[in-house]
Scaffold this motif. Structure first.
Motif, PDB file in Angstrom:
ATOM      1  N   LYS A 143       5.799  11.893  10.613  1.00 19.35           N
ATOM      2  CA  LYS A 143       6.464  10.813  11.329  1.00 19.35           C
ATOM      3  C   LYS A 143       5.485   9.692  11.674  1.00 19.35           C
ATOM      4  CE  LYS A 143       8.772   9.875  15.747  1.00 19.35           C
ATOM      5  NZ  LYS A 143       9.169  10.453  17.054  1.00 19.35           N
ATOM      6  N   ARG A 144       4.259  10.064  12.062  1.00 15.59           N
ATOM      7  CA  ARG A 144       3.264   9.081  12.480  1.00 15.59           C
ATOM      8  C   ARG A 144       2.540   8.422  11.315  1.00 15.59           C
ATOM      9  NH1 ARG A 144       0.005  12.425  17.247  1.00 15.59           N
ATOM     10  NH2 ARG A 144       1.473  12.058  18.960  1.00 15.59           N
ATOM     11  N   ALA A 145       2.341   9.157  10.230  1.00 22.55           N
ATOM     12  CA  ALA A 145       1.353   8.753   9.227  1.00 22.55           C
ATOM     13  C   ALA A 145       1.878   7.861   8.115  1.00 22.55           C
ATOM     14  CB  ALA A 145       0.711  10.001   8.612  1.00 22.55           C
ATOM     15  N   TRP A 146       3.168   7.956   7.771  1.00 25.76           N
ATOM     16  CA  TRP A 146       3.623   7.248   6.570  1.00 25.76           C
ATOM     17  C   TRP A 146       3.478   5.736   6.698  1.00 25.76           C
ATOM     18  CZ3 TRP A 146       7.416   3.556   6.395  1.00 25.76           C
ATOM     19  CH2 TRP A 146       8.260   3.449   7.507  1.00 25.76           C
ATOM     20  N   SER A 147       3.766   5.199   7.895  1.00 24.36           N
ATOM     21  CA  SER A 147       3.757   3.743   8.064  1.00 24.36           C
ATOM     22  C   SER A 147       2.361   3.128   7.917  1.00 24.36           C
ATOM     23  CB  SER A 147       4.359   3.385   9.426  1.00 24.36           C
ATOM     24  OG  SER A 147       4.334   1.990   9.641  1.00 24.36           O
ATOM     25  N   PRO A 148       1.355   3.607   8.658  1.00 26.89           N
ATOM     26  CA  PRO A 148       0.026   2.999   8.496  1.00 26.89           C
ATOM     27  C   PRO A 148      -0.589   3.236   7.133  1.00 26.89           C
ATOM     28  CG  PRO A 148      -0.098   4.948   9.889  1.00 26.89           C
ATOM     29  CD  PRO A 148       1.356   4.646   9.704  1.00 26.89           C
ATOM     30  N   THR A 149      -0.238   4.357   6.495  1.00 31.45           N
ATOM     31  CA  THR A 149      -0.769   4.631   5.153  1.00 31.45           C
ATOM     32  C   THR A 149      -0.254   3.601   4.161  1.00 31.45           C
ATOM     33  OG1 THR A 149      -0.870   7.005   5.635  1.00 31.45           O
ATOM     34  CG2 THR A 149      -0.956   6.346   3.323  1.00 31.45           C
ATOM     35  N   ILE A 150       1.047   3.306   4.230  1.00 30.55           N
ATOM     36  CA  ILE A 150       1.639   2.294   3.347  1.00 30.55           C
ATOM     37  C   ILE A 150       1.088   0.913   3.667  1.00 30.55           C
ATOM     38  CG2 ILE A 150       3.795   1.114   2.761  1.00 30.55           C
ATOM     39  CD1 ILE A 150       5.215   3.799   3.101  1.00 30.55           C
ATOM     40  N   ALA A 151       0.917   0.622   4.961  1.00 31.72           N
ATOM     41  CA  ALA A 151       0.402  -0.694   5.368  1.00 31.72           C
ATOM     42  C   ALA A 151      -0.988  -0.949   4.788  1.00 31.72           C
ATOM     43  CB  ALA A 151       0.366  -0.794   6.886  1.00 31.72           C
ATOM     44  N   ALA A 152      -1.867   0.040   4.911  1.00 28.69           N
ATOM     45  CA  ALA A 152      -3.228  -0.117   4.382  1.00 28.69           C
ATOM     46  C   ALA A 152      -3.201  -0.364   2.883  1.00 28.69           C
ATOM     47  CB  ALA A 152      -4.054   1.127   4.701  1.00 28.69           C
ATOM     48  N   ALA A 153      -2.357   0.387   2.169  1.00 24.88           N
ATOM     49  CA  ALA A 153      -2.258   0.227   0.717  1.00 24.88           C
ATOM     50  C   ALA A 153      -1.733  -1.162   0.357  1.00 24.88           C
ATOM     51  CB  ALA A 153      -1.354   1.311   0.135  1.00 24.88           C
ATOM     52  N   ALA A 154      -0.747  -1.652   1.120  1.00 23.34           N
ATOM     53  CA  ALA A 154      -0.151  -2.961   0.829  1.00 23.34           C
ATOM     54  C   ALA A 154      -1.160  -4.088   0.992  1.00 23.34           C
ATOM     55  CB  ALA A 154       1.056  -3.197   1.742  1.00 23.34           C
ATOM     56  N   PHE A 155      -1.964  -4.035   2.042  1.00 19.60           N
ATOM     57  CA  PHE A 155      -2.932  -5.108   2.278  1.00 19.60           C
ATOM     58  C   PHE A 155      -4.040  -5.098   1.224  1.00 19.60           C
ATOM     59  CE2 PHE A 155      -1.139  -4.871   6.648  1.00 19.60           C
ATOM     60  CZ  PHE A 155      -0.678  -6.179   6.695  1.00 19.60           C
ATOM     61  N   PHE A 156      -4.426  -3.926   0.762  1.00 23.31           N
ATOM     62  CA  PHE A 156      -5.393  -3.863  -0.328  1.00 23.31           C
ATOM     63  C   PHE A 156      -4.794  -4.424  -1.608  1.00 23.31           C
ATOM     64  CE2 PHE A 156      -8.348  -1.608   2.190  1.00 23.31           C
ATOM     65  CZ  PHE A 156      -9.529  -1.463   1.467  1.00 23.31           C
ATOM     66  N   ALA A 157      -3.517  -4.133  -1.853  1.00 21.80           N
ATOM     67  CA  ALA A 157      -2.852  -4.652  -3.057  1.00 21.80           C
ATOM     68  C   ALA A 157      -2.849  -6.180  -3.036  1.00 21.80           C
ATOM     69  CB  ALA A 157      -1.427  -4.108  -3.133  1.00 21.80           C
ATOM     70  N   ILE A 158      -2.561  -6.763  -1.876  1.00 24.98           N
ATOM     71  CA  ILE A 158      -2.598  -8.223  -1.745  1.00 24.98           C
ATOM     72  C   ILE A 158      -3.993  -8.755  -2.051  1.00 24.98           C
ATOM     73  CG2 ILE A 158      -2.441 -10.129  -0.087  1.00 24.98           C
ATOM     74  CD1 ILE A 158      -0.276  -8.460   1.362  1.00 24.98           C
ATOM     75  N   ALA A 159      -5.002  -8.109  -1.490  1.00 22.57           N
ATOM     76  CA  ALA A 159      -6.384  -8.563  -1.663  1.00 22.57           C
ATOM     77  C   ALA A 159      -6.775  -8.596  -3.136  1.00 22.57           C
ATOM     78  CB  ALA A 159      -7.328  -7.656  -0.886  1.00 22.57           C
ATOM     79  N   TYR A 160      -6.358  -7.586  -3.893  1.00 23.61           N
ATOM     80  CA  TYR A 160      -6.759  -7.531  -5.298  1.00 23.61           C
ATOM     81  C   TYR A 160      -5.921  -8.443  -6.185  1.00 23.61           C
ATOM     82  CZ  TYR A 160     -10.432  -4.169  -4.695  1.00 23.61           C
ATOM     83  OH  TYR A 160     -11.616  -3.579  -4.333  1.00 23.61           O
ATOM     84  N   ILE A 161      -4.685  -8.715  -5.817  1.00 24.49           N
ATOM     85  CA  ILE A 161      -3.914  -9.726  -6.551  1.00 24.49           C
ATOM     86  C   ILE A 161      -4.600 -11.072  -6.418  1.00 24.49           C
ATOM     87  CG2 ILE A 161      -1.763 -11.051  -6.576  1.00 24.49           C
ATOM     88  CD1 ILE A 161      -0.316  -8.457  -5.802  1.00 24.49           C
ATOM     89  N   MET A 162      -5.045 -11.400  -5.205  1.00 26.23           N
ATOM     90  CA  MET A 162      -5.740 -12.665  -4.989  1.00 26.23           C
ATOM     91  C   MET A 162      -7.056 -12.700  -5.753  1.00 26.23           C
ATOM     92  SD  MET A 162      -4.964 -13.235  -0.912  1.00 26.23           S
ATOM     93  CE  MET A 162      -5.674 -14.866  -0.874  1.00 26.23           C
ATOM     94  N   ALA A 163      -7.760 -11.578  -5.789  1.00 26.81           N
ATOM     95  CA  ALA A 163      -9.057 -11.527  -6.478  1.00 26.81           C
ATOM     96  C   ALA A 163      -8.898 -11.622  -7.990  1.00 26.81           C
ATOM     97  CB  ALA A 163      -9.789 -10.242  -6.113  1.00 26.81           C
ATOM     98  N   TRP A 164      -7.807 -11.062  -8.536  1.00 22.60           N
ATOM     99  CA  TRP A 164      -7.598 -11.043  -9.992  1.00 22.60           C
ATOM    100  C   TRP A 164      -6.727 -12.194 -10.483  1.00 22.60           C
ATOM    101  CZ3 TRP A 164      -6.689  -5.335 -11.989  1.00 22.60           C
ATOM    102  CH2 TRP A 164      -7.816  -4.558 -11.688  1.00 22.60           C
ATOM    103  N   SER A 165      -6.199 -12.992  -9.576  1.00 28.88           N
ATOM    104  CA  SER A 165      -5.312 -14.076  -9.997  1.00 28.88           C
ATOM    105  C   SER A 165      -6.021 -14.992 -10.992  1.00 28.88           C
ATOM    106  CB  SER A 165      -4.847 -14.874  -8.784  1.00 28.88           C
ATOM    107  OG  SER A 165      -5.942 -15.402  -8.060  1.00 28.88           O
ATOM    108  N   ALA A 166      -5.253 -15.449 -11.980  1.00 30.29           N
ATOM    109  CA  ALA A 166      -5.723 -16.340 -13.053  1.00 30.29           C
ATOM    110  C   ALA A 166      -6.563 -15.629 -14.114  1.00 30.29           C
ATOM    111  CB  ALA A 166      -6.505 -17.537 -12.498  1.00 30.29           C
ATOM    112  N   LYS A 167      -6.769 -14.326 -13.991  1.00 30.32           N
ATOM    113  CA  LYS A 167      -7.521 -13.588 -14.994  1.00 30.32           C
ATOM    114  C   LYS A 167      -6.604 -13.063 -16.086  1.00 30.32           C
ATOM    115  CE  LYS A 167     -11.547 -12.064 -12.321  1.00 30.32           C
ATOM    116  NZ  LYS A 167     -12.393 -10.907 -11.927  1.00 30.32           N
TER     117      LYS A 167
END
Length: 545
Positions: free
Chosen positions: A381-405
């Motif tokens: 009950k406690r863990a699913w939300s922050p686990t997904i949140a951390a993964a989502a923010f990393f996904a955003i970071a790498y889209i920005m880093a790889w954009s235009a490649k």
């Protein structure tokens, strides 16, 4: 790209971040929800504007960037997942209550508790790879702090030493990635020394800011002495340690955290106060299941954390990282796209040993099968939300880093002229062009705040912005390592407002809907300190280079 076009692309590049910030602060949405929304917005904007003509190839790169980000987030997302399991087990079995009762006997004054737990212990824990944002909030709540303070203070307390967290991974990772192996130690020591110079002011400022968050100006007045002692001890210890023990940079945070706690205990002695109160702990404690349980012996209560510390010390012993890496060998590596491979380094990761320490100590804490089932249900009950949140923010970071490649010749690279359209490059170069050499040092730390806010990790921010800052510094004839150190320090400051961290802290105490309020309150402290880092960096670059 002309200046008007660059300005427009700059606005487009920061829209995902503005959307996330607005959702969290003004619309009071959860970090998990806004992480997913921000990821969708980032994908759409990146494909529509930064990859030129949208194609299946660019869609594939964006999708694989997200996968790369999710897997790269394991150092945080799985750390959170398994730490919440450990903390939940300790909560349900009464271990947290026993630890809390012991802490009450150490520091009777509220403001000493804030400094000892969040600045001293928090810095020590994060330096060995543990997670204060999931370990300390339950203790803060049990000590009588408000839910907002119980979330915000653990997120802020260790921020000054974020660069030395996880055995200094945030500063060793970019140096290892971009500097020739023969020069690694030389440049790591330069960076560590540069970062440490900011810390007396930053750590003291954060300590005072924590008092303000806890109780406003009244809290600052009452707790100023322990805040000054803790902050200055933390910062000065870092300066001295990296200067006199350059080969032991990785344990700087461990030593500084211990010294901060020792200085606070010494302060009590100097003031004629006992270190231990003569209070008698209650015979019963209310556990998470609502029933009265006899307090656990302290040694059993702290056993999961004690074993974790032992494991972290063992895996940080110089020969061990290589030994552990070789055990799994190529099984650690997951190919994603072209030449991009994620190296899990599974046995080297602290989250693995959090899980191991939890499993090994469970028989000493869990009393029945029913209690075990309750722990698992509450954990999920406690863990699913922050686990997904951390993964989502990393996904955003790498889209920005790889954009235009694009994938060209089996490698993920920029096609001719496309590097100018990379989202991170647009942000960095726009700031350099519009600010110039005189103002860039004032604003450069904001990139650290920005990058760590998005990804929830100073490490990711440092790695992603290394190239941008290097290029901007060279364009402006500035000392790159000075600029980069200011960026790194501000990335650490951002931990106090990073949605991924705040979601983690709120989840372990089952508090929902406070994410935006915490960010709004903590942002005042974080922004003031980031501006202060910029001023220090400006003076350093302008007058002392």
């Amino acid at each position: 790209m002309d200046q008007l076009t660059q300005a427009l692309y700059f606005i487009l590049a920061i829209i995902p971040i503005l959307v996330i910030f607005a959702g969290l602060v003004f619309f009071k949405k959860s970090g998990t929800f806004m992480g997913i929304v921000g990821w969708i917005v980032c994908v759409i904007i990146a494909l529509a504007f930064f990859w030129g003509t949208p194609s299946l190839g660019s869609l594939d790169v964006a999708f694989k960037a997200s996968i790369f980000g999710v897997i790269s987030s394991f150092s945080i997302s799985l750390m959170v997942l398994f730490t919440i399991l450990q903390v939940t087990m300790m909560d349900v079995t009464g271990a947290i209550k026993s630890i809390t009762e012991f802490i009450k006997t150490i520091a009777a004054e509220k403001y000493e508790q804030i400094m000892i737990l969040n600045v001293g212990l928090g810095s020590f824990l994060v330096s060995i790879g543990a997670t204060p944002v999931t370990m300390l909030p339950p203790i803060m709540m049990a000590l009588g702090f408000s839910p907002l303070a119980s979330i915000a203070l653990p997120c802020l307390g260790y921020d000054p030493l974020t660069s030395f967290s996880l055995l200094a991974v945030p500063i060793t990772a970019p140096v290892q990635a971009f500097v020739p192996a023969a020069d690694y130690n030389h440049y790591l020591n330069i960076l560590a020394n540069n970062v440490s110079l900011f810390l007396p002011i930053v750590s003291t400022g954060l300590s005072i800011g924590m008092l303000w968050i806890a109780d406003g100006m009244e809290g600052v007045k009452k707790g100023i002495v322990p805040a000054l002692v803790a902050g200055l001890t933390l910062g000065l210890t870092c300066i001295l340690f990296v200067r006199f023990f350059p080969d032991l940079v990785t344990i700087t945070g461990v030593v500084a955290g211990l010294m901060a706690m020792a200085s606070l205990f010494l302060l009590r002695v100097v003031q004629g106060k006992p270190i231990f109160n003569k209070k008698t702990a209650p015979q019963g404690a209310v556990a998470a299941d609502g029933g009265m349980t006899k307090n656990l012996p302290l040694w059993r209560a702290v056993l999961p954390w004690g074993l974790l510390v032992v494991f972290c010390v063992i895996i940080s012993w110089p020969p061990m990282p290589t030994i552990l890496l070789n055990i799994m060998g190529s099984a650690n590596k997951i190919p994603i796209i072209a030449d991009q491979v994620v190296n899990l380094k599974l046995l080297n990761q602290a989250y693995v040993w959090v899980l191991v320490s939890t499993i090994l100590t469970a028989p000493f804490l869990i009393k029945s099968k029913d209690q075990g089932v309750q722990i698992v249900k509450l954990w999920l009950k406690r863990a699913w939300s922050p686990t997904i949140a951390a993964a989502a923010f990393f996904a955003i970071a790498y889209i920005m880093a790889w954009s235009a490649k694009s994938v060209i010749g089996g490698k993920l690279v920029f096609d001719a002229g496309m590097d100018a359209y990379n989202m991170n490059m647009v942000i960095g170069s726009t700031l350099a062009v519009y600010l110039g050499a005189s103002l860039f040092p004032l604003v450069a730390p904001i990139l650290g705040l920005f990058g760590a806010f998005v990804s929830g990790s100073e490490t990711s921010s440092n790695v992603m912005f290394y190239g941008i800052l290097n290029k901007s510094s060279n364009m402006l004839n500035l000392d790159f390592w000075q600029i980069f150190s200011g960026h790194a320090v501000s990335g650490g400051i951002a931990s106090g407002i990073a949605p991924a961290k705040i979601v983690n802290a709120s989840s372990v105490i089952d508090v929902k809907g406070l994410d935006g309020e915490v960010i709004k309150k903590s942002a005042v402290v974080s922004i003031i300190l980031t501006v202060l880092v910029g001023i220090i960096l400006f003076c350093w670059v302008t007058f002392f280079s």
